[in-house]
Scaffold this motif. Structure first.
Motif, PDB file in Angstrom:
ATOM      1  N   ILE A  10       0.838  -1.191   0.000  1.00  0.00           N
ATOM      2  CA  ILE A  10       0.000   0.000   0.000  1.00  0.00           C
ATOM      3  C   ILE A  10       0.876   1.245   0.000  1.00  0.00           C
ATOM      4  CG2 ILE A  10      -1.773   1.281   1.267  1.00  0.00           C
ATOM      5  CD1 ILE A  10      -2.765  -1.418   0.190  1.00  0.00           C
ATOM      6  N   ASP A  11       0.497   2.204  -0.824  1.00  0.00           N
ATOM      7  CA  ASP A  11       1.152   3.509  -0.838  1.00  0.00           C
ATOM      8  C   ASP A  11       0.230   4.513  -0.170  1.00  0.00           C
ATOM      9  OD1 ASP A  11       3.473   2.752  -2.393  1.00  0.00           O
ATOM     10  OD2 ASP A  11       2.118   2.628  -4.123  1.00  0.00           O
ATOM     11  N   PHE A  12       0.820   5.461   0.508  1.00  0.00           N
ATOM     12  CA  PHE A  12       0.063   6.525   1.169  1.00  0.00           C
ATOM     13  C   PHE A  12       0.488   7.864   0.593  1.00  0.00           C
ATOM     14  CE2 PHE A  12       0.273   3.042   4.157  1.00  0.00           C
ATOM     15  CZ  PHE A  12      -1.019   2.975   4.642  1.00  0.00           C
ATOM     16  N   ARG A  13      -0.467   8.773   0.505  1.00  0.00           N
ATOM     17  CA  ARG A  13      -0.137  10.130   0.086  1.00  0.00           C
ATOM     18  C   ARG A  13      -1.230  11.080   0.566  1.00  0.00           C
ATOM     19  NH1 ARG A  13      -3.347  12.007  -3.928  1.00  0.00           N
ATOM     20  NH2 ARG A  13      -4.090  10.599  -5.555  1.00  0.00           N
ATOM     21  N   PRO A  14      -0.878  12.367   0.677  1.00  0.00           N
ATOM     22  CA  PRO A  14      -1.899  13.359   1.026  1.00  0.00           C
ATOM     23  C   PRO A  14      -2.936  13.469  -0.102  1.00  0.00           C
ATOM     24  CG  PRO A  14       0.303  14.241   1.392  1.00  0.00           C
ATOM     25  CD  PRO A  14       0.465  12.943   0.632  1.00  0.00           C
ATOM     26  N   ALA A  15      -4.157  13.736   0.291  1.00  0.00           N
ATOM     27  CA  ALA A  15      -5.239  13.906  -0.680  1.00  0.00           C
ATOM     28  C   ALA A  15      -5.074  15.215  -1.439  1.00  0.00           C
ATOM     29  CB  ALA A  15      -6.583  13.888   0.032  1.00  0.00           C
ATOM     30  N   GLY A  38      -6.543  15.435   4.096  1.00  0.00           N
ATOM     31  CA  GLY A  38      -6.784  14.004   4.170  1.00  0.00           C
ATOM     32  C   GLY A  38      -5.592  13.220   3.677  1.00  0.00           C
ATOM     33  N   HIS A  39      -5.634  11.935   3.965  1.00  0.00           N
ATOM     34  CA  HIS A  39      -4.592  11.018   3.532  1.00  0.00           C
ATOM     35  C   HIS A  39      -5.253   9.818   2.879  1.00  0.00           C
ATOM     36  CE1 HIS A  39      -1.188  13.091   5.351  1.00  0.00           C
ATOM     37  NE2 HIS A  39      -2.097  13.532   6.196  1.00  0.00           N
ATOM     38  N   LEU A  93      -7.448   3.825  -5.262  1.00  0.00           N
ATOM     39  CA  LEU A  93      -7.842   4.232  -3.919  1.00  0.00           C
ATOM     40  C   LEU A  93      -8.551   3.096  -3.196  1.00  0.00           C
ATOM     41  CD1 LEU A  93      -8.039   6.601  -1.884  1.00  0.00           C
ATOM     42  CD2 LEU A  93     -10.294   7.081  -2.866  1.00  0.00           C
ATOM     43  N   VAL A  94      -8.057   2.757  -2.008  1.00  0.00           N
ATOM     44  CA  VAL A  94      -8.683   1.698  -1.209  1.00  0.00           C
ATOM     45  C   VAL A  94      -9.128   2.198   0.160  1.00  0.00           C
ATOM     46  CG1 VAL A  94      -7.460  -0.132  -2.438  1.00  0.00           C
ATOM     47  CG2 VAL A  94      -6.482   0.798  -0.315  1.00  0.00           C
ATOM     48  N   GLY A  95      -8.709   3.401   0.534  1.00  0.00           N
ATOM     49  CA  GLY A  95      -9.118   3.953   1.816  1.00  0.00           C
ATOM     50  C   GLY A  95      -8.626   5.366   1.984  1.00  0.00           C
ATOM     51  N   TYR A  96      -9.247   6.055   2.942  1.00  0.00           N
ATOM     52  CA  TYR A  96      -8.856   7.432   3.203  1.00  0.00           C
ATOM     53  C   TYR A  96      -9.364   7.883   4.560  1.00  0.00           C
ATOM     54  CZ  TYR A  96     -13.628   8.325   1.555  1.00  0.00           C
ATOM     55  OH  TYR A  96     -14.991   8.306   1.379  1.00  0.00           O
ATOM     56  N   CYS A  97      -8.794   8.991   5.021  1.00  0.00           N
ATOM     57  CA  CYS A  97      -9.233   9.640   6.257  1.00  0.00           C
ATOM     58  C   CYS A  97      -9.053  11.138   6.072  1.00  0.00           C
ATOM     59  CB  CYS A  97      -8.414   9.131   7.441  1.00  0.00           C
ATOM     60  SG  CYS A  97      -8.991   9.716   9.052  1.00  0.00           S
ATOM     61  N   GLY A 102      -4.498  -2.932   9.189  1.00  0.00           N
ATOM     62  CA  GLY A 102      -3.892  -1.813   9.904  1.00  0.00           C
ATOM     63  C   GLY A 102      -3.940  -0.501   9.140  1.00  0.00           C
ATOM     64  N   LEU A 103      -4.580  -0.498   7.967  1.00  0.00           N
ATOM     65  CA  LEU A 103      -4.625   0.713   7.156  1.00  0.00           C
ATOM     66  C   LEU A 103      -5.460   1.808   7.806  1.00  0.00           C
ATOM     67  CD1 LEU A 103      -5.140  -0.816   3.596  1.00  0.00           C
ATOM     68  CD2 LEU A 103      -3.006  -0.225   4.760  1.00  0.00           C
ATOM     69  N   GLY A 104      -6.585   1.434   8.395  1.00  0.00           N
ATOM     70  CA  GLY A 104      -7.432   2.428   9.058  1.00  0.00           C
ATOM     71  C   GLY A 104      -6.683   3.128  10.172  1.00  0.00           C
ATOM     72  N   LYS A 105      -5.964   2.366  10.963  1.00  0.00           N
ATOM     73  CA  LYS A 105      -5.187   2.938  12.054  1.00  0.00           C
ATOM     74  C   LYS A 105      -4.108   3.879  11.526  1.00  0.00           C
ATOM     75  CE  LYS A 105      -2.268   1.507  15.919  1.00  0.00           C
ATOM     76  NZ  LYS A 105      -1.714   0.355  16.650  1.00  0.00           N
ATOM     77  N   LEU A 106      -3.408   3.464  10.476  1.00  0.00           N
ATOM     78  CA  LEU A 106      -2.368   4.321   9.899  1.00  0.00           C
ATOM     79  C   LEU A 106      -2.958   5.615   9.340  1.00  0.00           C
ATOM     80  CD1 LEU A 106      -0.212   1.636   8.063  1.00  0.00           C
ATOM     81  CD2 LEU A 106       0.512   3.049   9.990  1.00  0.00           C
ATOM     82  N   LEU A 107      -4.060   5.502   8.607  1.00  0.00           N
ATOM     83  CA  LEU A 107      -4.696   6.698   8.048  1.00  0.00           C
ATOM     84  C   LEU A 107      -5.182   7.621   9.157  1.00  0.00           C
ATOM     85  CD1 LEU A 107      -6.685   4.995   5.165  1.00  0.00           C
ATOM     86  CD2 LEU A 107      -4.873   6.706   4.874  1.00  0.00           C
TER      87      LEU A 107
END
Length: 153
Positions: free
Chosen positions: A6-11, A57-58, A66-70, A92-97
């Protein structure tokens, strides 16, 4: 699958349409584009809030999708939404986001964060937030959800 794929980035403002699409596909608390529009949330309004910096957001992406965001509101300290596609739950993606957004809200001076959450112990969100240290305020938000708070150290 692990969260190492999974990659993360700012929205970015351009992500608003895909965020709305994903929100309609979540397991619990799904909201269609039509329902979100009834609440005043449209691609245009969400995109503008991201662009202005009001709603940072992230995103979590798997193979570029896109698979998730916060997202959180820098004005109030509210965690506005956390959403994951069902097949990406439990990694653990929800927790990280959530932690990324909490850190961002803290950087804007918030020491107390809050969010609306189901008060049904059978819902996934009920245990998720409480396990991470969120506590009930004894109040409800405008949608009838229980208000939880988290005081940052």
């Amino acid at each position: 699958m692990s969260n190492t794929n999974i990659d993360f980035r700012p929205a970015q403002a351009e992500d608003a349409a895909e965020c709305i699409r994903v929100r309609g596909l979540t397991r619990e608390n799904a909201a269609s584009a039509e329902r979100l529009a009834e609440l005043g949330v449209t691609v245009a309004s969400w995109g503008e809030q991201i662009r202005s910096g009001q709603l940072p957001g992230h995103l979590a992406l798997h193979q570029g999708q896109l698979v998730g965001y916060c997202f959180g509101d820098v004005g109030s300290g509210e965690v506005v939404v956390l959403a994951l596609l069902p097949e990406f739950e439990g990694l653990g993606l929800g927790k990280l986001l959530l932690h990324k957004v909490m850190a961002e809200l803290r950087s804007h001076g918030h020491q107390r964060l809050f969010l609306g959450c189901s008060d049904d112990p059978a819902s996934r969100s009920y245990g998720f937030y409480r396990h991470l240290g969120w506590r009930s305020t004894g109040q409800r938000d405008g949608l009838g959800d229980e208000m939880l708070e988290h005081v940052l150290n």
